[in-house]
Scaffold this active site. Structure first.
Site, short mmCIF file in Angstrom:
data_model
loop_
_atom_site.label_atom_id
_atom_site.label_comp_id
_atom_site.label_asym_id
_atom_site.label_seq_id
_atom_site.Cartn_x
_atom_site.Cartn_y
_atom_site.Cartn_z
CD GLU A 144 10.90 30.08 15.10
OE1 GLU A 144 10.25 29.69 16.09
OE2 GLU A 144 10.40 30.15 13.96
NE ARG A 174 9.65 27.36 17.74
CZ ARG A 174 9.61 26.33 16.90
NH1 ARG A 174 9.74 25.10 17.35
NH2 ARG A 174 9.47 26.53 15.59
CG ASP A 210 3.35 35.53 10.39
OD1 ASP A 210 4.34 36.20 10.77
OD2 ASP A 210 3.40 34.30 10.26
CD GLU A 222 0.13 28.72 11.72
OE1 GLU A 222 1.20 28.91 12.34
OE2 GLU A 222 -0.11 27.67 11.09
#
Length: 658
Positions: free
Chosen positions: A298, A302, A431, A563
């Site tokens: 993360e 980010r 993913d 998404e």
């Protein structure tokens, strides 16, 4: 010799009477249970009650399975053969007549086996359907009975003759919607495998409408940002209902996650004043100090991704320096025998560890597989190859390790280098690993052939083992768990429609993968369209009675995820089919209706309920991804063109190496 019926025992001090029937002793019956037997019975009943009570929470929610509108739609789509077979046709093209007795199926003497009566029956069904539409329209804008001189609507006095025009416009709109639905259905049911080609709408009216929609998204961004700035400035995220900061996944350290995550969105949307204020905060306050365990994944996508994007867009050196500072603080995570990083790093002590729940402390595929874009670009702009070396070591290890049936399981032990279990997913835990293989190839100007080869091999294996088609004709990637399929698709997995379309160019069959991207987009749109709020659940399932709907309560929430919108963006850019802009606009309207509150935007807890409960969190990725993709859908292709930029998995654009 006869035995006495009652026999007195003299050996003991107490009498013991024994009963005999036909000379056979009969044991004396007990009228009470022993204490041990009582305990056993009580334990059995308690266990049974506990199991029944616990099973209640695992039952699927059947309330939203079938609605009356849904049943009418199935009947309409089935046509006039749902109950009765077609009449037998002779060589002359006319029905074969016989003298057998004709059974009448209703009181109107309509024979559904006769061609003319079938037409009449079909006409009755269509008339009933249209009447139902008109009834709904009257419920939307009911008019008072009798002649009306004037009426107040939305604080404005409307003449009576305008009211009827308004209602007629509403009926016309419903009719147009039906025609559009029929056209979309015709396109989506095309089984030829060819991608439908549609011309780009370039007339002035369409351009004006697109501009208005883009302006609406800009206003949404201002509403989100202004309230974050007012109530949670410097905090990681905003609680828009409580009106204070939210610690989020980054703990209690105020890292300004929303500021860093959204700063490139501010730049792209031309919010210059807000961009300058965000830049000033990052320069003076973003230090990553204090004792806290931070997610490597993360923090990378980010913070490092957001800062690198801001640097690429603005050219400000400060952003590059801040990104390097944070990347250096994450370096202890890579100190493993295999080079596969661990999930968490304490930025004060430098210690690292994996999540306790991750299959016995294993590293997660989507986490260690989603570093390559940021670290390779950081090496490129700083001249320090250490970042590139770290991600190439991961690449080389993954490339050479044995893959079960060509698949990449979600968990890998960073010490032994062994897969921890055979769970494969296009959604959570897997993913962005596949996304970064494709986008690394693109970022290098299509020179990284190994990345493309690994991507093609991984997608082919998932097609073979996991790609499914529901009974409604919806394509989806199921989850593969130790040889069996779980017919569930995460909202997170809906990014794959855009990925398939983006990777079509350069594949062995571009038409096939562009079409597959369109099919995944349609499936994910259905997950939105089949909810009461027109927003999609966290996960949706497929079985005999459920198609693209969540059946478990803990899968029905929506937390402003991007998404599905992301896939609409890629499909619009690559096909120019108007429906993707229309679907995106549907999402905008749903967000405005159900997620907008006075002080920002919030997630909702159940997409199948009208007026659902809200979770009181404005996620940083809502500004970084959801609103950015919506804005770009309604913008010209020259705004962040795909031949010059690649988006990381948090929608932060990085420049393609020329």
């Amino acid at each position: 010799m006869s035995l006495p019926e009652n026999n007195m025992a003299v050996e003991s001090g107490l009498p013991n009477f024994q009963r005999y029937i036909n000379g056979v002793p009969v044991p004396n019956g007990r009228k009470m249970l022993r204490l041990r037997e009582k305990y056993i019975i009580m334990l059995v009943l308690l266990t049974f009650g506990t199991v029944c009570f616990g099973a209640f929470f695992f039952l699927p929610d059947l309330r939203d399975r079938v609605s009356m509108d849904g049943m009418r739609k199935h009947l309409r789509d089935a046509g006039n053969v749902i109950f009765f077979p077609h009449a037998r046709i002779g060589p002359d093209g006319l029905p074969i007549s016989d003298k057998a007795k004709i059974l009448r199926h209703d009181e109107y003497n309509i024979d559904p086996h006769r061609i003319d009566d079938k037409v009449r029956l079909r006409g009755k069904i269509e008339a009933a359907w249209e009447q139902d539409k008109m009834d709904k329209a009257s419920l939307v804008d009911p008019l008072p009975k009798g002649k009306v001189e004037k009426m107040e609507i939305n604080n404005q006095v409307v003449p009576g003759d305008k009211l009827l025009d308004k209602k007629n416009d509403k009926l016309k709109e419903l009719s147009n919607d039906k025609q559009k639905d029929d056209k979309t259905k015709k396109i989506n049911n095309d089984d030829t495998g060819d991608v439908v080609k549609m011309e780009q709408q370039g007339d002035k009216s369409t351009a004006d409408e697109t501009g208005k929609r883009r302006e609406t998204v800009l206003k949404m961004m201002r509403h989100s940002w202004d309230n974050y700035e007012t109530y949670a400035w410097g905090a990681n995220e905003l609680r828009p209902i409580s009106r204070h900061g939210h610690a989020s996944i980054f703990g209690n350290i105020p890292l300004g996650a929303t500021i860093v995550d959204a700063i490139d969105t501010l730049y792209i949307m031309g919010m210059k004043k807000e961009f300058e204020k965000a830049k000033d905060w990052i320069d003076k306050n973003l230090k990553f100090e204090g004792s806290s365990d931070l997610s490597v994944f993360e923090t990378n996508i980010r913070f490092i991704g957001g800062l690198l994007s801001a640097y690429a867009l603005s050219g400000e050196e400060m952003f590059k320096n801040k990104a390097k500072m944070i990347a250096d603080k994450l370096m202890p995570a890579f100190n493993t025998p295999t080079g596969i990083p661990q999930s968490m790093v304490n930025v004060k002590t430098g210690s690292s560890r994996n999540w306790g729940w991750a299959s016995g402390g294993c590293s997660i595929l989507s986490e260690f597989g989603s570093l390559h874009l940021e670290y390779s670009y950081l090496s490129q702009i700083t001249g320090d190859k250490i970042y590139m070396d770290k991600v190439m070591k991961i690449r080389n290890f993954i490339q050479n390790i044995e893959k079960p049936q060509g698949l990449y399981p979600n968990y890998l032990n960073p010490r032994t280098g062994k897969w921890c279990q055979t769970h494969v997913s296009m959604g959570a835990l897997g993913d962005s690993f596949y996304e970064y293989l494709l986008k690394t190839w693109l970022l290098t100007g299509k020179t990284d052939k190994d990345a493309r080869t690994m991507y093609d091999g991984a997608i082919q294996a998932m097609e073979d083992k996991m790609l499914q088609t529901s009974k409604d004709g919806l394509k989806y990637f199921a989850e593969y768990k130790s040889g069996r399929l779980e017919h569930k698709m995460d909202h997170l997995a809906c990014f794959s429609g855009g990925m398939m379309a983006l990777g079509a160019n350069g594949s062995s069959n571009p038409t096939k993968y562009l079409h597959l991207g369109a099919e995944i987009a349609r499936t994910c749109h259905e997950s939105y369209d089949r909810s009461a709020t027109k927003l999609g659940p966290e996960a949706f399932r497929f079985d005999d009675s459920t198609q693209a709907k969540a059946t478990r309560q803990n899968e029905k929430y929506y937390i402003l995820r991007p998404e599905v919108i992301e896939t609409y963006f890629y499909m619009w850019r690559l096909t120019k089919e108007q429906k993707y802009r229309d679907w995106a606009w549907e999402a905008v309207q749903a967000l405005e209706k159900w997620c907008r509150v006075e002080s920002g935007y919030t997630g909702i807890r159940d997409v199948y309920q009208l007026n659902p409960n809200k979770d009181d969190v404005q996620q940083s990725f809502f500004l970084a991804e959801t609103l950015k993709y919506l804005y770009l859908i309604f913008s010209e292709d020259s705004v962040i063109p795909l031949h010059k930029w690649v988006f990381n998995t948090e929608a932060h654009p990085l420049p393609i190496k020329s």
